[in-house]
Design an enzyme around this catalytic site. Structure first.
Site: not given
Ligand code: TRP
Length: 332
Positions: A115, A197, A200
């Site tokens: 991140k 996978k 979103k």
């Protein structure tokens, strides 16, 4: 909350968007779990602000996640559903746990490193502290099991290390949590690239189906789903796209894989793909309608998360009082 039942704690990011993959892989089983376990579901809005959020969106999406969970069959009478920022004990315990977390071990968290490079302009202290707040979430409720994906295993390990350290210094205070990987969970793959996978955050909007997608969007996504040039409808490692669609169809209709293969023997993708689309439309229709209903009925939703916060705060306070006493804070 019953003492005899084991406790499951699950934190969910208020991203507002749940996919068919989330549903078939995990959420579908929640209504069953809540019969057997003391289930606590927390929308982690405090975690969310470790990256910049639009305030109006954060508020909206927090409620959307709650509504979708209820629409998927979580019963607020059986499970505890609440919003993290409504229970101050999370922040309070996180502060104490900070003092029992080593800078070095927190620095090793790979999600923090990921991140930090993704949000290089905003590498804030909260982002660094994220896993300690997560440990507080889990340890406050004397959690036995934490359902998570593999990307969160390192954070669970850290929570265990912190708990063990604290227990070692002050005698048993926290239950040692275990990660829980549900056995019944199906892995649903991307419709555009069936080797990955369903997610979103995929750039390709056609690669995932959202619980709130409109029927025409669902149909379009399945009609475009990637298959292969051999047109047989069978489960096979060589046919990841078709296998993924068979899995989805089987779960959506309750038919076995065998039955699905028989149903479509001799038929082509032109018939199969729309059939999968329709099955998913029907599977998701009641969830979407119930969610829309709940979002229109804000009073009910409010009563659910207020009551949930009340129950959660009571359990959390018991743990926090113990912790405060052990570290030597004067009783209020
Ligand atoms: N970090 C988790 C995720 O991104 C969300 C989360 C926050 C969580 N607190 C938690 C998950 C406690 C399980 C338990 O998915």
């Amino acid at each position: 909350m019953s003492e005899a039942k084991k406790t499951i704690f699950s934190g969910v990011q208020p991203s507002g968007k749940l996919t068919l993959g989330n549903y078939l892989g995990a959420i579908r089983n929640f209504p069953i779990l809540q019969e057997e376990y003391n289930c606590i579901y927390c929308v982690v809005d405090m975690h969310a602000i470790t990256v910049r959020q639009d305030p109006a969106m954060l508020r909206k999406q927090t409620l959307e996640v709650l509504a979708q969970y209820i629409a998927c069959g979580l019963d607020p009478e059986k499970s505890t559903l609440f919003i993290q920022s409504h229970v101050p004990a999370h922040a309070e315990l996180a502060w104490v746990l900070n003092c029992y977390t080593m800078f070095g071990e927190a620095s090793r968290m790979t999600q923090f490193k990921d991140k930090s490079s993704k949000h290089a302009d905003n590498v804030n202290v909260g982002l660094f502290d994220y896993p300690v707040l997560m440990a507080a979430d889990i340890l406050l409720y004397q959690t036995d099991m934490v359902p998570v994906g593999v990307d969160q295993l390192q954070h669970i390990e850290l929570a265990r290390n912190i708990a063990q350290r604290f227990n070692g210094v002050y005698s048993d205070t926290f239950v040692m949590p275990e990660p829980y990987i549900p056995k019944a969970g199906a892995k649903i793959m991307s419709l555009a690239d069936p080797t990955r996978k369903m997610s979103k955050s995929d750039e390709n909007q056609n690669s995932f189906v959202l619980l709130m997608d409109k029927p025409e969007d669902i149909m379009r996504k399945f009609k475009r789903a990637v298959t292969d040039s051999d047109s047989r409808i069978i489960m096979s490692d060589e046919k990841p796209g078709v296998s993924n669609l068979i899995t989805i169809y089987s779960l959506a209709t309750g038919k076995s894989v065998d039955e699905v293969e028989k149903e479509f023997a001799g038929k082509g993708y032109g018939e199969f793909k729309p059939a999968v689309g329709e099955a998913v439309v029907e599977l998701l229709r009641p969830i979407r309608e119930k969610t829309e209903d709940l979002l229109r009925n804000k009073d009910y939703l409010e009563s659910v998360y207020r009551e949930g916060a009340g129950k959660a705060a009571y359990a959390a306070r018991k743990t926090l009082d113990k912790v405060y006493r052990k570290v030597g804070f004067v009783k209020r």
